[in-house]
Design a protein around this motif. Structure first.
Motif: not given
Length: 130
Positions: A22, A26, A45, A48-49, A52, A55, A58, A62
């Protein structure tokens, strides 16, 4: 602690190569926020979520993107998720306090700011929002 280090790296050294799937999303999200492009920040974002989902950084990013779009209730959910994944991620508490304030939840906002300052006493003098 993990989350604080990652956020510090994202904020202070965006050119560093970080481990993890991610990280590129990020960095793109953070850069978009810096440029005032909250739509792009949210898009990155969200990726990224997806990449991962365990994480906390992330969800934090967001939440930052959602907050920049004045979607405070949604941002709070993401800051809560970041804290669920890493209870030591006090920067998420601080940002959640800002979003609580925007919703008119003053007591919750002050509680969050106090929690942040208790965990980070050196930041008290500069914490103007409380």
């Amino acid at each position: 602690m993990y989350a604080r280090r990652i956020v510090a790296l994202l904020l202070l050294a965006p050119a560093l190569s970080l481990a993890g799937e991610a990280d590129q999303f990020l960095r793109l999200s953070r850069n978009a926020l810096k440029q005032g492009d909250s739509a792009a920040a949210l898009k990155h974002a969200e990726k990224a979520v997806e990449a991962e989902p365990k994480n906390p950084v992330c969800y934090f990013m967001r939440g930052e993107a959602l907050g920049s779009q004045r979607k405070s209730a949604e941002a709070i959910k993401d800051f809560n998720k970041a804290l669920e994944l890493d209870a030591t991620f006090t920067l998420a508490v601080d940002r959640r306090g800002g979003e609580q304030f925007k919703l008119g939840n003053i007591k919750e906002s002050i509680d969050d700011f106090n929690t942040f300052i208790k965990a980070n006493p050196k930041d008290e003098a500069a914490h103007w929002r409380r």
